[in-house]
Design a protein around this motif. Structure first.
Motif, mmCIF file in Angstrom:
data_model
loop_
_atom_site.group_PDB
_atom_site.id
_atom_site.type_symbol
_atom_site.label_atom_id
_atom_site.label_comp_id
_atom_site.label_asym_id
_atom_site.label_seq_id
_atom_site.Cartn_x
_atom_site.Cartn_y
_atom_site.Cartn_z
ATOM 1 N N GLY A 175 1.524 -1.386 0.092
ATOM 2 C CA GLY A 175 0.005 -0.434 0.058
ATOM 3 C C GLY A 175 1.097 0.733 -0.164
ATOM 4 O O GLY A 175 2.127 1.600 -0.019
ATOM 5 N N ARG A 176 0.187 2.301 0.516
ATOM 6 C CA ARG A 176 0.949 3.543 0.032
ATOM 7 C C ARG A 176 2.266 3.624 1.260
ATOM 8 O O ARG A 176 2.068 2.874 2.493
ATOM 9 N N GLN B 37 6.837 8.278 1.977
ATOM 10 C CA GLN B 37 7.783 8.616 0.260
ATOM 11 C C GLN B 37 7.168 9.613 -0.422
ATOM 12 O O GLN B 37 6.808 9.619 -0.818
ATOM 13 N N LYS B 38 8.042 10.491 -0.216
ATOM 14 C CA LYS B 38 7.705 11.795 -1.235
ATOM 15 C C LYS B 38 7.172 11.426 -2.583
ATOM 16 O O LYS B 38 8.278 10.171 -3.581
ATOM 17 N N ILE B 39 6.573 11.790 -3.357
ATOM 18 C CA ILE B 39 5.816 11.380 -4.968
ATOM 19 C C ILE B 39 6.480 12.102 -5.496
ATOM 20 O O ILE B 39 6.122 13.415 -5.551
ATOM 21 N N SER B 40 7.311 11.771 -6.691
ATOM 22 C CA SER B 40 7.913 12.554 -7.576
ATOM 23 C C SER B 40 6.434 13.304 -8.535
ATOM 24 O O SER B 40 5.318 12.131 -8.032
ATOM 25 N N LYS B 41 7.091 14.010 -9.345
ATOM 26 C CA LYS B 41 5.565 14.240 -10.153
ATOM 27 C C LYS B 41 5.679 13.258 -11.195
ATOM 28 O O LYS B 41 3.896 13.057 -11.724
ATOM 29 N N ASP C 209 -0.471 8.772 -10.260
ATOM 30 C CA ASP C 209 -1.604 8.582 -9.299
ATOM 31 C C ASP C 209 -2.779 9.558 -9.934
ATOM 32 O O ASP C 209 -4.182 9.039 -9.937
ATOM 33 N N LYS C 210 -2.563 11.075 -10.840
ATOM 34 C CA LYS C 210 -3.653 10.959 -10.855
ATOM 35 C C LYS C 210 -4.850 10.070 -13.051
ATOM 36 O O LYS C 210 -5.440 10.947 -12.553
ATOM 37 N N ASP D 79 6.889 1.959 -3.233
ATOM 38 C CA ASP D 79 7.354 2.743 -2.882
ATOM 39 C C ASP D 79 6.566 4.295 -3.836
ATOM 40 O O ASP D 79 7.227 5.457 -3.575
ATOM 41 N N HIS D 80 5.381 3.685 -3.862
ATOM 42 C CA HIS D 80 4.250 4.946 -4.070
ATOM 43 C C HIS D 80 3.028 4.721 -3.382
ATOM 44 O O HIS D 80 2.616 3.481 -3.607
ATOM 45 N N PRO D 81 2.390 5.668 -3.681
ATOM 46 C CA PRO D 81 0.935 5.441 -3.891
ATOM 47 C C PRO D 81 -0.138 4.588 -4.257
ATOM 48 O O PRO D 81 0.918 4.810 -5.544
ATOM 49 N N LEU D 82 -1.036 3.548 -4.029
ATOM 50 C CA LEU D 82 -1.677 2.973 -5.664
ATOM 51 C C LEU D 82 -3.234 3.552 -5.231
ATOM 52 O O LEU D 82 -3.855 4.203 -4.319
#
Length: 382
Positions: free
Chosen positions: A92-93, A96-100, A106-107, A255-258
């Motif tokens: 899951g989430r 760590q910071k989310i890169s652009k 994600d969008k 290492d990123h949101p899901l």
DNA sequence: CGTCTTTGACCGGCGC
DNA sequence: GCGCCGGTCAAAGACG
């Protein structure tokens, strides 16, 4: 008109007869009109009842949506605060910071969610209820965490420190490594037409091998939602006879949101991983019940193969013990996998296997189907 | 042209 | 030390 009738009734003999006939006819017509009027009233009443029901259902739906929004807001806060804690194999989430680029991904996934939401229902219940359920899942995650913490407290002082440590899932991993154990794996066996089952993530295939133990090829995928995401998965058919069943093995932490579709599976596999971390002693009712909540109708087991602690979730194997309908999950049917095959898998060759029974039965009538039912009735009546 | 899949080569762990 | 085997790499081809 009246004049014509008067003229036509000029014959004194026929006139009396026709007049009484006309009156009878008139009475019959009046009676018919009255009947039609009554039927019309009844239909109006029925229609207004249906409309009332529909409106009250809509009210109920909007209430559910409001609750869901509140729950998802709390969920976001909880994720920021403690969802990252305690789980070693966390699909899951992460903090760590989310890169652009990841934000873009994600969008896009959110947009896709919106689209699929519209497809599922004009009122968008499918997705909304999933996220409503996610808050419940989050609570259960915390229950698992607490149960693990209790077990750790009993075991040793070092473990007490570990439980208090915010990054104690890392410590648990290190403990596994010190004990000669490799990364925690979560195997999911599912019946699916397409081996690239929709688990909400994007995967890039990087290899394929034919293992010695299984003549059927095993495919290797890595998560492509983030360039550095270390999560891998292996997909292998379970056997020649069960051509529609696949064993998917997940390994590593995203290492990123899901997207929401992935967090459902992630929450369940995280619970499974937590169960593993707490050791075989964690076959407590609370943790097994939590796993049963995430994978309500299916069989799951814990094993250690080649130093890999592994939780196997068998989604092809229904598990429907007695339970009350109140225990139904809200939208268990929202799971993205296809659970079609009722065939039991071949007996596991793994050793040290602990088996747990699922606690839940069949999916309840979903709100979607309820709405569809009402819509059918409405369209039939109008 | 960028992305993904395929597939043979390579590497490292493990057992003998 | 050697061979086996699972897992990964990377070049080439396919595809949209």
């Amino acid at each position: 008109m009246i004049k014509e009738e008067t003229i036509s009734c000029f014959n004194p003999f026929d006139g009396v007869m026709e007049e009484s006939d006309k009156e009878e006819e008139l009475d019959a017509t009046k009676a018919k009109v009255e009947k039609v009027r009554e039927e019309n009233e009844k239909l109006k009443l029925l229609l207004s009842t249906i409309l009332n029901n529909y409106n009250s259902l809509q009210m109920h739906v909007s209430n559910v949506l409001r609750q869901q929004q509140r729950a998802s807001m709390e969920l976001d806060q909880d994720k920021d605060n403690d969802f990252d804690v305690d789980i070693s194999l966390r699909l899951g989430r992460s903090e760590q910071k989310i890169s652009k680029k990841e934000e873009k991904v994600d969008k896009i996934s959110n947009e896709k969610k919106e689209e699929s939401k519209d497809k599922r229902s004009a009122l968008g219940l499918g997705f909304q209820i999933q996220s409503y359920e996610a808050s419940k899942l989050d609570d259960l995650c915390r229950q698992v965490k607490n149960a693990n913490a209790e077990n750790k407290c009993v075991s040793s002082r070092k473990d007490v420190k570990t439980v208090r440590n915010e990054n104690h899932h890392q410590d648990v991993l290190e403990e596994h490594e010190q004990a000669g154990l490799k990364k925690t794996r979560v195997c999911v066996k599912a019946s699916c037409e397409d081996p690239s089952i929709n688990d909400g993530c994007q995967w890039r295939k990087y290899g394929q091998k034919t293992a010695k133990t299984n003549p059927l090829p095993r495919a290797y995928y890595r998560c492509s939602m983030s360039s550095n995401c270390p999560v891998r998965k292996q997909v292998q058919r379970c056997g020649e006879e069960e051509t529609s069943a696949f064993m998917t093995t997940y390994e590593g932490n995203h290492d990123h949101p899901l997207p929401m579709e992935a967090t459902h599976m992630a929450a369940g596999t995280s619970a499974a991983a937590s169960l593993l971390q707490s050791g075989s002693s964690s076959s407590s009712s609370s943790t097994s019940a939590s796993l049963s909540y995430f994978f309500p109708f299916h069989h799951f087991s814990i094993s250690t193969t080649n130093s890999h602690p592994t939780v196997t979730l068998d989604l092809t194997r229904p598990n429907y013990p007695n339970q009350s309908p109140d225990d139904y999950p809200l939208s268990s049917s929202s799971f993205s996998l296809n659970f079609s095959s009722p065939d039991p898998p071949p007996p596991s060759s793994h050793d040290n296997t602990l088996n747990f029974s699922g606690l839940r039965k069949q999916a309840p009538l979903s709100t979607d189907s309820l709405l569809a039912h009402y819509r059918t009735r409405l369209s039939g009546q109008q």
